[in-house]
Every structure is written in structure tokens, then in C-alpha cells.
Design a protein around this motif. Structure first.
Motif, PDB file in Angstrom:
ATOM      1  N   ILE A  55       0.840  -1.207   0.000  1.00 37.35           N
ATOM      2  CA  ILE A  55       0.000   0.000   0.000  1.00 37.35           C
ATOM      3  C   ILE A  55       0.876   1.258   0.000  1.00 37.35           C
ATOM      4  N   TYR A  56       1.980   1.208   0.747  1.00 37.78           N
ATOM      5  CA  TYR A  56       2.919   2.335   0.772  1.00 37.78           C
ATOM      6  C   TYR A  56       3.426   2.619  -0.651  1.00 37.78           C
ATOM      7  N   ALA A  57       3.837   1.544  -1.322  1.00 36.52           N
ATOM      8  CA  ALA A  57       4.352   1.703  -2.690  1.00 36.52           C
ATOM      9  C   ALA A  57       3.249   2.164  -3.642  1.00 36.52           C
ATOM     10  N   THR A  58       2.010   1.700  -3.410  1.00 38.87           N
ATOM     11  CA  THR A  58       0.885   2.089  -4.277  1.00 38.87           C
ATOM     12  C   THR A  58       0.627   3.595  -4.175  1.00 38.87           C
ATOM     13  N   VAL A  59       0.674   4.119  -2.945  1.00 40.84           N
ATOM     14  CA  VAL A  59       0.446   5.564  -2.761  1.00 40.84           C
ATOM     15  C   VAL A  59       1.553   6.354  -3.473  1.00 40.84           C
ATOM     16  N   LEU A  60       2.809   5.892  -3.330  1.00 37.82           N
ATOM     17  CA  LEU A  60       3.912   6.581  -4.012  1.00 37.82           C
ATOM     18  C   LEU A  60       3.752   6.506  -5.526  1.00 37.82           C
ATOM     19  N   GLU A  61       3.255   5.365  -6.003  1.00 39.77           N
ATOM     20  CA  GLU A  61       3.078   5.217  -7.450  1.00 39.77           C
ATOM     21  C   GLU A  61       2.010   6.173  -7.962  1.00 39.77           C
ATOM     22  N   MET A  62       0.907   6.303  -7.196  1.00 42.14           N
ATOM     23  CA  MET A  62      -0.149   7.247  -7.622  1.00 42.14           C
ATOM     24  C   MET A  62       0.430   8.644  -7.728  1.00 42.14           C
ATOM     25  N   GLN A  63       1.260   8.988  -6.740  1.00 46.56           N
ATOM     26  CA  GLN A  63       1.876  10.314  -6.741  1.00 46.56           C
ATOM     27  C   GLN A  63       2.785  10.471  -7.971  1.00 46.56           C
ATOM     28  N   ALA A  64       3.574   9.442  -8.250  1.00 43.18           N
ATOM     29  CA  ALA A  64       4.503   9.507  -9.382  1.00 43.18           C
ATOM     30  C   ALA A  64       3.755   9.674 -10.697  1.00 43.18           C
ATOM     31  N   MET A  65       2.617   8.969 -10.812  1.00 44.67           N
ATOM     32  CA  MET A  65       1.874   9.042 -12.064  1.00 44.67           C
ATOM     33  C   MET A  65       1.279  10.427 -12.262  1.00 44.67           C
ATOM     34  N   MET A  66       1.073  11.131 -11.144  1.00 48.20           N
ATOM     35  CA  MET A  66       0.513  12.478 -11.270  1.00 48.20           C
ATOM     36  C   MET A  66       1.581  13.545 -11.429  1.00 48.20           C
ATOM     37  N   CYS A 107       2.310  -6.085  -7.166  1.00 51.79           N
ATOM     38  CA  CYS A 107       3.556  -5.311  -7.300  1.00 51.79           C
ATOM     39  C   CYS A 107       4.072  -5.410  -8.737  1.00 51.79           C
ATOM     40  N   GLN A 108       4.037  -6.633  -9.257  1.00 51.65           N
ATOM     41  CA  GLN A 108       4.516  -6.903 -10.615  1.00 51.65           C
ATOM     42  C   GLN A 108       3.745  -6.042 -11.630  1.00 51.65           C
ATOM     43  N   LEU A 109       2.435  -5.980 -11.432  1.00 50.38           N
ATOM     44  CA  LEU A 109       1.560  -5.225 -12.332  1.00 50.38           C
ATOM     45  C   LEU A 109       1.869  -3.730 -12.248  1.00 50.38           C
ATOM     46  N   GLN A 110       2.035  -3.240 -11.006  1.00 46.50           N
ATOM     47  CA  GLN A 110       2.289  -1.811 -10.837  1.00 46.50           C
ATOM     48  C   GLN A 110       3.682  -1.437 -11.329  1.00 46.50           C
ATOM     49  N   ARG A 111       4.642  -2.350 -11.163  1.00 45.42           N
ATOM     50  CA  ARG A 111       5.983  -2.066 -11.690  1.00 45.42           C
ATOM     51  C   ARG A 111       5.953  -1.992 -13.211  1.00 45.42           C
ATOM     52  N   ALA A 285     -10.160  21.563  -1.548  1.00 47.93           N
ATOM     53  CA  ALA A 285     -10.260  20.517  -0.521  1.00 47.93           C
ATOM     54  C   ALA A 285      -8.923  20.162   0.116  1.00 47.93           C
ATOM     55  N   GLN A 286      -7.818  20.342  -0.642  1.00 49.75           N
ATOM     56  CA  GLN A 286      -6.520  19.992  -0.060  1.00 49.75           C
ATOM     57  C   GLN A 286      -5.427  20.789  -0.768  1.00 49.75           C
ATOM     58  N   GLN A 287      -4.335  21.011  -0.052  1.00 52.37           N
ATOM     59  CA  GLN A 287      -3.217  21.746  -0.654  1.00 52.37           C
ATOM     60  C   GLN A 287      -1.959  20.889  -0.719  1.00 52.37           C
ATOM     61  N   ALA A 288      -2.032  19.674  -0.157  1.00 54.72           N
ATOM     62  CA  ALA A 288      -0.817  18.858  -0.022  1.00 54.72           C
ATOM     63  C   ALA A 288      -0.339  18.310  -1.360  1.00 54.72           C
ATOM     64  N   TRP A 289      -1.267  17.811  -2.145  1.00 57.68           N
ATOM     65  CA  TRP A 289      -0.888  17.248  -3.441  1.00 57.68           C
ATOM     66  C   TRP A 289      -1.372  18.161  -4.549  1.00 57.68           C
ATOM     67  N   LYS A 290      -0.454  18.992  -5.042  1.00 55.25           N
ATOM     68  CA  LYS A 290      -0.830  19.920  -6.113  1.00 55.25           C
ATOM     69  C   LYS A 290      -1.251  19.170  -7.376  1.00 55.25           C
ATOM     70  N   GLN A 291      -0.790  17.917  -7.508  1.00 60.75           N
ATOM     71  CA  GLN A 291      -1.106  17.154  -8.718  1.00 60.75           C
ATOM     72  C   GLN A 291      -2.612  17.007  -8.928  1.00 60.75           C
ATOM     73  N   PHE A 292      -3.359  16.901  -7.806  1.00 60.76           N
ATOM     74  CA  PHE A 292      -4.817  16.810  -7.946  1.00 60.76           C
ATOM     75  C   PHE A 292      -5.362  18.098  -8.548  1.00 60.76           C
ATOM     76  N   HIS A 293      -4.729  19.222  -8.172  1.00 56.94           N
ATOM     77  CA  HIS A 293      -5.151  20.507  -8.742  1.00 56.94           C
ATOM     78  C   HIS A 293      -4.969  20.474 -10.258  1.00 56.94           C
ATOM     79  N   HIS A 294      -3.847  19.894 -10.694  1.00 54.59           N
ATOM     80  CA  HIS A 294      -3.568  19.890 -12.136  1.00 54.59           C
ATOM     81  C   HIS A 294      -4.618  19.104 -12.902  1.00 54.59           C
TER      82      HIS A 294
END
Length: 547
Positions: A55-66, A107-111, A285-294
């Protein structure tokens, strides 16, 4: 020994349950916009618990994709690799084995997804394909096993089932979108997806209370509100998306992800003002992840485009060009395109000049998997006309790009928006007739005919729409630059025929579009749409689609 086994079994199930509960809490924090707290909750156990690691890696991956930033992508990739190692260690403990295998496959799929994003050559592209294949085979085996009698159902079985539903569902749905030709290139010979089966597994996964329900829901929402438009026939499954979103909106009323999808649903329904409000809300709603703004800015840009508020749309394209890494070439192109829609004598915001901007587009070209994204290639090719000392104006660059993102089906429910676009097209046609002819004139007229045809179709004037489409098709031999026009017009005409129940004519045109044209702009997107239209006809009549 039996007693020791029993104790070990109880201990394993407890630690598994604790892990899963903690990961569910972290997921909850994430969906409530507490992104860093979510990661903090997971971080202490990423080296020992496969679920924390995944789950930790999944959250980082979502961030990376954004963010699309190289560091984020490689960081997510390394974290996912470590997570895979944790899964391999857990695989040696009997009671963890099935969970470890599901996590490993995920993990394999997300990698693989990251490989497709990150690397610049075909070798990594194939490597990604091999990872996907391995992952697919693991899921397939697990799926057969949990359906069999020998599978014992412990307290965390729900999460196990959820993981398998997500994997098998994602594969079936995704592979069903791909034309056979593209699957062959991705080393997927012999694989094909069953769309309905994939959707039903993901729906089950999304409605269950398990760790993967959010992933199932997000994938479905992407499919219903984006993929069916960009890669499909542009109908969107709005009712399904809405019913799926309701429980999440109740649980996470300020969740940025869900505000974004709620906005997208309103946009599809043609409720542009309501959509604008939800996207603006998503930014507040949030300022932490600017990627959502984009993501919200991109949709806001299109919402104002549909309303023909060119300066407002320009403002969002400008924000994106400054803040987002996704596709600077595209944002600069869109800025120039909006400015070119303004009357000649109107002051330009920030004193910018469209000709200068069009000339800059190619500087920002990027490469993904060794290739430029097709939308960037398209923008660069279009902007070429502004390079010489006497630029040849593009007649309706905004509307043409809007077509590429299937915006004409977005406004089909709102007659006044289509009416507005029609007005813009008539004005462009008028000024084309008044301007001296140049080498682009015929292509420009054909662009306008295609777009007029779409507006007429929206207005229910099907005979007139057909005439517009036929004008483009009959000009095929004379088109010099915009070779994408004929195959795309064939697709639009075939969709019109499907709408009228003229099935055989539609199939003929779709096969022509599929087999007779190569090497044109955004070709794979058109091929996806041909595949979707043929698959739709096949589903309605239960017949085999020809390859």
C-alpha cells in the motif's frame, strides 16, 4: 507439533488481521486527503509486512503518475521492488502464502505500469510486457485455486478475494480495450479480455469492504468517465459511475479524488457549471498534493472551452504550463490555440502572442518509452505552420483538439453549447473563404466539415451531418497534411450509421478505417475507437468480430 501449528496459525492470522486493519486505516487517511499521515502510518512496517509495503508503494506510485517527475517515478519503482521482496519472504510462511502471491502479482503489475511510464526504449517496453504477463499468470492460477474446494477460508479471505478480483478484473477490462494488433506488439499473443466479466469482478471488488475496494472503484471510475470517451465510442456509463460514487462521496465528502470524479460525471451529463464548481471544490479541498489541482485545471480548461470562454480556458492552460510536468508542449499549444480564437484587435492576456507561443511548442517535446506522446506529436505538427516568416493561421485549433479528446460528445446533451460551436465553425468557414488560398486551405476546410458534421449529429440533423462527413471522405486524394481526417471521419460516419441501425454499412466503413490507413496522427487512438465500435456491434448481435 499439531498444537504448535495451531498456535502459529492463530498468531499468523492475528498479525495478518492487524496488518490489514492498519492498512485500511492508512487508506482511509489517504482518501480523506491526509496523504502524508497515511504514508507515516505505513512507513514503520514496510520492511516486514507485505500489505504495508504494497500500500505504501501504491500511494507513491499514484503520486509519481501524477507528478510525472523522474525522481518520483524511480522512487516509486524502487519501493515497489522492495515490496516485492517482502512478499517473497512472506511466501515462505504457509499461512501467508496466498496473500503473498496476490501482493506479489500486484507489485509486478504496478511495476510494469511504471516501466511503461519511465523508460525511453523498446527493451524496457517489452520488459514491462513480460512483467504484465507474469502477473497475469499468477492471478489466473490463484483465481482457479480460490474457486476450488481445497481453499480454506480464513478471516482475511475477503481481502484475498478482493485482491484477486482487482487483478483479474483489471486484466480483462484493460485487455478488452486493446485492438488485437496492439496486443501482439505487447507480447500478449493469445490473450484477450472479456470486458463484461472484468467489469463484474471490479464491481464486486468495489462494493466489498476490503483493501482493494478503493483501487477497484478508481479503475472503474476511470473507465466509465475517461476511457469510454477517449478510447471508446463516447457514450460513457454515467449511471454506473454515479451509483458507484455515492457511497464514497458519503464517506469522504471532501475527498479530492471523489470530488474530481463527481465533477467529471457532471461534465459528461453536460452540466458544465456544476462540474466547474466541483473541480474548484476539488482544488480547495486539499493543498498537499498539487497534482490533484492539475487534474482539475485540465478539466476546467475544457469546461470553459465548451462554453467558448477562451480567456478563462487560456488561464487554466497557462497555470498548467507553469505548474505541471505532464505535457508542457500540449499546454503551450493550447495557450496559443486559445489566443488565436480571440478577435485580432483584442488585447492578449500577459501581452502574450500566439505566433510566438506556437513557435515554442516543439522545444517542450518529451519522450516516454522512447516515443513522444501522440498528442504532443500532433500539436508539434500543427504548430509547424507558424514557423516561417508568414505563418499560415490554423482555423479552429481549439475545436480540433477538443475533438481529439472527444469533447463533442461531452456537449451533445446541451443544444446551446453545440449551437455555440456551430457558430464558431461558421465564422471560421467564412474567414477561410475570404482569405487567399494556400497549401493548407483544403485540409482546413475538411477539418471544419468534420467538426460541423459532429455538431449537426448532436443537433439530430443526421442527413446534413452525413453530407459533411462525405465531403471530407471524397476529398481524400487532395488532403496534403491532415491524413488523420479520413480514417476519423469514417469512424464518425459509421457511428452515425450505427445510430440509424444501418449496421452493414457501418461495419464496412469501420473495416476500411481499420485496414486502409497507416502512419497518421493519433492513429492508435483511432484504432482503439474502431475496435470499440466493432466490439459494440458484435456484442449487440452476438457475432464474431473479424480481426
Amino acid at each position: 507439533i499439531t498444537e504448535w501449528h495451531h498456535k502459529l496459525s492463530v498468531y499468523c492470522q492475528m498479525t495478518l488481521k492487524e496488518s490489514l486493519d492498519e492498512c485500511m486505516e492508512a487508506m482511509d487517511l489517504f482518501l480523506n486527503n491526509h496523504f502524508s499521515e497515511s504514508l507515516e502510518r505505513l512507513r514503520p512496517r514496510v520492511n516486514e509486512s507485505m500489505y504495508h509495503a504494497l500500500i505504501y508503494a501504491t500511494v507513491l506510485e499514484m503520486q509519481a503518475m501524477m507528478t510525472f517527475q523522474h525522481d518520483d517515478i524511480s522512487n516509486a519503482g524502487n519501493t515497489m521492488k522492495s515490496a516485492q521482496e517482502v512478499c517473497q519472504r512472506s511466501d515462505k510462511i504457509p499461512h501467508f502464502q496466498l496473500h503473498a502471491e496476490v501482493c506479489y502479482a500486484e507489485c509486478q503489475l504496478q511495476r510494469a505500469a511504471l516501466t511503461f511510464l519511465q523508460d525511453e526504449n523498446m527493451v524496457s517496453f517489452i520488459k514491462g510486457g513480460i512483467k504484465v504477463r507474469n502477473s497475469y499468470l499468477i492471478y489466473k492460477e490463484l483465481h482457479s485455486f480460490i474457486k476450488s474446494q481445497s481453499c480454506l477460508k480464513g478471516p482475511s479471505h475477503l481481502h484475498l478475494e478482493g485482491g484477486i478480483s482487482f487483478g483479474i478484473g483489471a486484466f480483462n477490462l484493460t485487455l478488452s480495450l486493446f485492438p488485437p494488433r496492439i496486443l501482439k506488439v505487447l507480447e500478449f499473443a493469445g490473450f484477450s479480455g472479456d470486458k463484461e466479466y472484468g467489469l463484474s469482478l471490479l464491481r464486486n471488488g468495489a462494493t466489498g469492504m476490503n483493501l482493494r475496494s478503493m483501487l477497484c472503484a478508481l479503475l472503474l471510475l476511470c473507465y466509465y468517465t475517461f476511457l469510454t470517451f477517449i478510447l471508446g465510442t463516447g457514450e460513457g456509463e454515467v449511471a454506473d459511475a454515479e451509483s458507484l460514487l455515492i457511497p464514497f462521496r458519503l464517506r469522504y465528502p471532501r475527498g479530492a479524488i471523489f470530488l474530481f470524479f463527481a465533477g467529471r460525471i457532471e461534465e459528461i451529463k453536460g452540466n458544465i457549471d456544476e462540474a466547474v464548481e466541483l473541480f474548484e471544490d476539488g482544488c480547495k479541498a486539499q493543498q498537499a498534493w498539487k497534482q490533484f489541482h492539475h487534474m482539475c485545471y485540465w478539466e476546467l480548461m475544457w469546461c470553459f472551452t465548451y462554453k467558448r470562454a477562451w480567456k478563462m480556458a487560456y488561464f487554466y492552460a497557462d497555470l498548467l504550463s507553469q505548474e505541471s510536468r505532464w505535457s508542457k508542449a500540449m499546454y503551450i499549444y493550447m495557450k496559443a490555440a486559445y489566443l488565436s480564437m480571440l478577435p485580432k484587435d483584442e488585447a492578449r492576456p500577459f501581452g502574450e502572442d500566439e505566433v510566438e507561443l506556437f513557435r515554442k511548442v516543439r522545444i517542450f517535446k518529451q519522450k516516454i518509452a522512447g516515443k513522444s506522446p501522440p498528442t504532443e506529436k500532433f500539436a508539434i505538427r500543427k504548430a509547424k505552420r507558424y514557423r516561417g516568416p508568414s505563418p499560415a493561421r490554423l482555423p479552429v485549433p481549439v475545436l480540433e483538439m477538443m475533438y481529439m479528446w472527444n469533447g463533442f460528445s461531452m456537449i451533445s446533451k446541451r443544444p446551446e453549447l453545440t449551437e455555440g460551436m456551430m457558430q464558431t465553425l461558421m465564422e471560421a468557414e467564412g474567414s477561410l473563404l475570404e482569405s487567399p488560398e494556400n497549401e493548407y486551405t483544403l485540409d482546413d476546410r475538411c477539418v471544419i466539415h468534420l467538426l460541423k458534421g459532429l455538431c449537426l449529429k448532436n443537433q439530430g440533423l443526421l442527413q446534413e451531418a452525413e453530407e459533411c462527413f462525405n465531403t471530407v471522405i471524397s476529398s481524400e486524394k487532395k488532403i496534403r497534411f491532415d491524413h488523420y481526417l479520413v480514417p476519423n471521419t469514417l469512424v464518425e460516419l459509421s457511428l452515425l450509421y450505427i445510430h440509424q441501425g444501418r449496421r452493414d454499412k457501418a461495419i464496412k466503413l469501420l473495416h476500411k478505417a481499420k485496414h486502409n490507413y497507416k502512419e497518421y496522427s493519433m492513429e492508435s487512438r483511432t484504432q482503439f475507437r474502431v475496435h470499440a465500435a466493432l466490439a459494440k456491434l458484435k456484442a449487440e448481435h452476438g457475432e464474431e468480430e473479424e480481426s
